[in-house]
Scaffold this motif. Structure first.
Motif, PDB file in Angstrom:
ATOM      1  N   UNK A  20     -11.976 -25.689 -17.328  1.00  0.00           N
ATOM      2  CA  UNK A  20     -11.310 -24.480 -17.436  1.00  0.00           C
ATOM      3  C   UNK A  20      -9.563 -24.901 -16.940  1.00  0.00           C
ATOM      4  N   UNK A  21      -9.151 -23.231 -17.017  1.00  0.00           N
ATOM      5  CA  UNK A  21      -7.875 -23.360 -16.086  1.00  0.00           C
ATOM      6  C   UNK A  21      -7.527 -23.646 -15.029  1.00  0.00           C
ATOM      7  N   UNK A  22      -7.010 -24.673 -14.424  1.00  0.00           N
ATOM      8  CA  UNK A  22      -6.933 -25.773 -13.104  1.00  0.00           C
ATOM      9  C   UNK A  22      -7.967 -25.775 -12.591  1.00  0.00           C
ATOM     10  N   UNK A  60      -7.117 -28.055  -9.451  1.00  0.00           N
ATOM     11  CA  UNK A  60      -7.235 -27.632  -8.410  1.00  0.00           C
ATOM     12  C   UNK A  60      -8.984 -28.025  -7.559  1.00  0.00           C
ATOM     13  N   UNK A  61      -9.872 -27.231  -8.494  1.00  0.00           N
ATOM     14  CA  UNK A  61     -11.618 -27.722  -7.847  1.00  0.00           C
ATOM     15  C   UNK A  61     -11.972 -29.378  -8.682  1.00  0.00           C
ATOM     16  N   UNK A  62     -11.613 -30.170  -8.351  1.00  0.00           N
ATOM     17  CA  UNK A  62     -11.542 -31.482  -8.703  1.00  0.00           C
ATOM     18  C   UNK A  62     -12.825 -31.684 -10.248  1.00  0.00           C
ATOM     19  N   UNK A  63     -12.754 -30.467 -10.695  1.00  0.00           N
ATOM     20  CA  UNK A  63     -13.552 -30.662 -12.015  1.00  0.00           C
ATOM     21  C   UNK A  63     -14.697 -30.011 -11.387  1.00  0.00           C
TER      22      UNK A  63
END
Length: 327
Positions: free
Chosen positions: A241-243, A246-249
């Protein structure tokens, strides 16, 4: 150090005895639902847009310009209709099958060591249903926790190998895989009965899942459609999902609602399936209904009262030239 508090089932790893019969009934209704929808789709035409997630139940696709697909601009937001399947009616929401929900957490490197089955089925298994292909650990002693840390889970047991690993293409009766091939077209005189049974099964599955989710924890990603049945979400990193970079997937887990586990997948309600296609000019006069309800209604089932307001059956659809005169 925190204080250990006694936990009630199923938070302590034990089953809720009163919900075991309900879990079996939900699974049976789920099988009836799959069989009924697969049979009805032999006679009720369903279309899906090849560019977006829109589904339409009628002899031909509608002409409402609300497609948001990648090439919708070239088509002036008209949909690109193709023949639909059972997965367009019963949206396949899958979850990892856990032998021990309180055991080892699924890691990204071990995600292929677990089976993926419908989330409704996994919820029923964790609520007490025994399926030989998908065994589950049944504890006799409760786990102990201090805060969110498990201090006694009764040890780790060796988990069985995934059933799908040795049976990659074997169909099961609680999955939509190749359902249209497994269930032949019904006789014309049996269609109304099958439609009503399917409608009743849909309502029972939905209400049963809601009751089970009040006790058994189900997590959903706040960014994508991933669902996980268990006390904690898994650590597999495939959220796109979006960005997500930034969360490493990683998924953003939160408590799920019934629509995330058993999506209604609402479609436009068609009053006359053999009439002219729905048009954008009259869009505000049309109602919607869950896809299963729309299919069953067109096959001859009685529509429950709770769906009638959203289907807008009390609204008279005007002609195109009359719509301009409506306030």
């Amino acid at each position: 150090m925190g204080i250990e508090k006694p936990l009630e089932p199923p938070k302590n790893g034990l089953l809720v005895p009163d919900l075991i019969p309900l879990a079996y009934e939900v699974l049976d209704a789920w099988k009836v639902l799959i069989k009924g929808v697969a049979q009805l789709l032999h006679t009720i035409p369903v279309y899906g847009c090849s560019e977006c997630s829109e589904v339409h139940v009628a002899l031909e696709g509608h002409q409402i310009k609300d497609c948001l697909g990648p090439t919708s601009r070239d088509r002036h937001s008209l949909h690109s209709w193709v023949r639909g399947s059972i997965d367009d009616i019963l949206v396949p929401i899958e979850s990892y099958h856990l032998y021990d929900p309180f055991g080892r957490r699924i890691k990204h490197e071990t995600r292929f060591e677990y089976d993926r089955i419908p989330a409704v089925v996994e919820l029923c298994i964790q609520a007490g249903v025994d399926i030989p292909e998908y065994p589950s650990r049944r504890r006799m002693k409760p786990i102990r926790m201090i805060g969110k840390k498990v201090i006694d889970r009764g040890g780790f047991l060796e988990e069985p190998k995934p059933w799908r690993l040795g049976n990659p293409s074997s169909p099961v009766d609680f999955d939509t895989y190749r359902a249209n091939e497994r269930f032949p077209p019904p006789l014309s005189e049996d269609i109304p009965r099958i439609a009503q049974e399917t409608m009743d099964a849909y309502d029972f599955v939905r209400s049963g899942v809601m009751k089970l989710m009040k006790k058994y924890t189900v997590k959903a990603c706040g960014y994508c459609s991933e669902v996980h049945v268990g006390p904690w979400g898994h650590n597999a990193k495939f959220c796109g999902a979006f960005k997500h970079q930034w969360r490493d997937g990683k998924h953003g887990w939160q408590d799920a609602i019934v629509d995330e586990v058993f999506p209604p997948n609402c479609v436009w309600h068609v009053r006359d399936p053999r009439g002219p296609p729905l048009r954008s000019a009259l869009k505000r006069f049309y109602g919607k209904a869950p896809a299963v309800v729309e299919v069953c209604m067109q096959a001859g089932a009685q529509v429950p009262d709770r769906y009638k307001p959203m289907m807008r059956l009390d609204i008279i659809v005007p002609e195109s030239d009359e719509a301009k005169l409506v306030a």
